[in-house]
Design an enzyme around this catalytic site. Structure first.
Site, PDB file in Angstrom:
ATOM      1  N   ASP A 112       0.798  -1.228   0.000  1.00 26.06           N
ATOM      2  CA  ASP A 112       0.000   0.000   0.000  1.00 26.06           C
ATOM      3  C   ASP A 112       0.829   1.275   0.000  1.00 26.06           C
ATOM      4  O   ASP A 112       0.300   2.373  -0.194  1.00 26.06           O
ATOM      5  CB  ASP A 112      -0.970   0.013   1.185  1.00 26.06           C
ATOM      6  CG  ASP A 112      -0.291  -0.246   2.528  1.00 26.06           C
ATOM      7  OD1 ASP A 112       0.811   0.292   2.769  1.00 26.06           O
ATOM      8  OD2 ASP A 112      -0.869  -0.991   3.345  1.00 26.06           O
ATOM      9  N   HIS A 127       7.263  -7.210  -1.004  1.00 27.57           N
ATOM     10  CA  HIS A 127       6.261  -7.606  -1.997  1.00 27.57           C
ATOM     11  C   HIS A 127       6.002  -6.512  -3.029  1.00 27.57           C
ATOM     12  O   HIS A 127       5.096  -6.647  -3.843  1.00 27.57           O
ATOM     13  CB  HIS A 127       4.943  -7.970  -1.309  1.00 27.57           C
ATOM     14  CG  HIS A 127       5.009  -9.259  -0.542  1.00 27.57           C
ATOM     15  ND1 HIS A 127       4.027  -9.651   0.347  1.00 27.57           N
ATOM     16  CD2 HIS A 127       5.942 -10.249  -0.533  1.00 27.57           C
ATOM     17  CE1 HIS A 127       4.359 -10.819   0.872  1.00 27.57           C
ATOM     18  NE2 HIS A 127       5.511 -11.194   0.355  1.00 27.57           N
TER      19      HIS A 127
END
Length: 260
Positions: A112, A127
């Site tokens: 995010d 990630h």
């Protein structure tokens, strides 16, 4: 120890430590209003996609190759649920500690970008991030604030190939640069490892906690629930991330830090 005593003990560790590794998962962003995806009440808890796929199948590297429209559909759904979210107190306070100490690192599973927005710079986004796109056929890459107005799946403006978010999909290898950076942090040495808001099911997330415990380095877990590392850590705080970090900060400082 009760919660207050544990907070006092953890605050003493944080205050003394000069080199801290924070390991974070979806739980740290829950206080920013983001879903935990596969946890209870999460975005994909006990539901298949409209194509009858598990979310692991839909968000896999194989699906991006074979049916990028399906993979992109669910990447876009995740991005839409993240859109407009802002860093919470936990993100901000970790970034503030980085400004105070010689080496405060964050290893995050989250895509995010909230740690970066909060000001963390010693950051391993293992990630990747949904806000960085790269072409699968040429060197073109670019950052986007969100997916508003983006054709799904988006073509590369340079070669017409497929753009994809620079994230690790299911079945794909972790970025070697991120692994190397984590290994360098551990090799250089840390005084404290703090796991926040992650179930630690991935070996590379649980690994630093296990390593620290073997080296007699203090470890802390901040998570309301039981996880893979709960029995390994020196101290456990069964609190949400924002509440725990705020309580720790107030034990070390007279007030919250001003935002950049």
């Amino acid at each position: 120890m009760n919660t207050e005593q544990t907070l006092d003990a953890v605050a003493a560790l944080v205050g003394h430590a000069q080199r801290i590794l924070f390991i974070t998962g979806a739980g740290i962003s829950a206080d920013s209003g983001l879903p935990t995806y596969r946890g209870i009440g999460g975005l994909y808890h006990e539901r298949l996609t409209t194509e009858g796929l598990t979310i692991e199948e839909a968000l896999s590297g194989a699906m991006m190759t074979q049916r990028p429209d399906i993979c992109w559909r669910y990447i876009a759904e995740i991005e839409a649920n993240c859109r407009g979210a802002q860093p919470n107190a936990a993100h901000r306070l970790i970034a503030a500690l980085e400004r105070e100490k010689p080496a405060v690192w964050v290893l995050t599973q989250n895509v995010d970008g909230l740690h970066r927005t909060a000001g963390s710079r010693k950051l391993i986004e293992i990630h990747g991030t949904v806000h960085h796109l790269r072409c699968t056929e040429c060197p073109h890459e670019r950052d986007v604030p969100d997916f508003t107005g983006l054709q799904i799946p988006p073509p590369c403006p340079v070669c017409g190939g497929l753009l994809r978010p620079d994230v690790v999909l299911f079945g794909e290898m972790l970025p070697q640069a991120g692994i190397d950076r984590l290994e360098a942090v551990l090799y250089t040495g840390v005084d404290l490892v703090v796991s926040i808001g992650t179930t630690s099911v991935f070996p590379y997330i649980a690994g630093p906690v296990w390593w620290a415990s073997q080296q007699n380095i203090p470890t802390v877990e901040i998570n309301p629930g039981e996880t893979e590392v709960s029995q390994l850590v020196t101290h456990r705080l069964r609190l949400g991330a924002a509440d725990a970090l705020t309580a720790l900060w107030h034990r070390l400082h007279p007030a919250e830090p001003a935002e950049d």
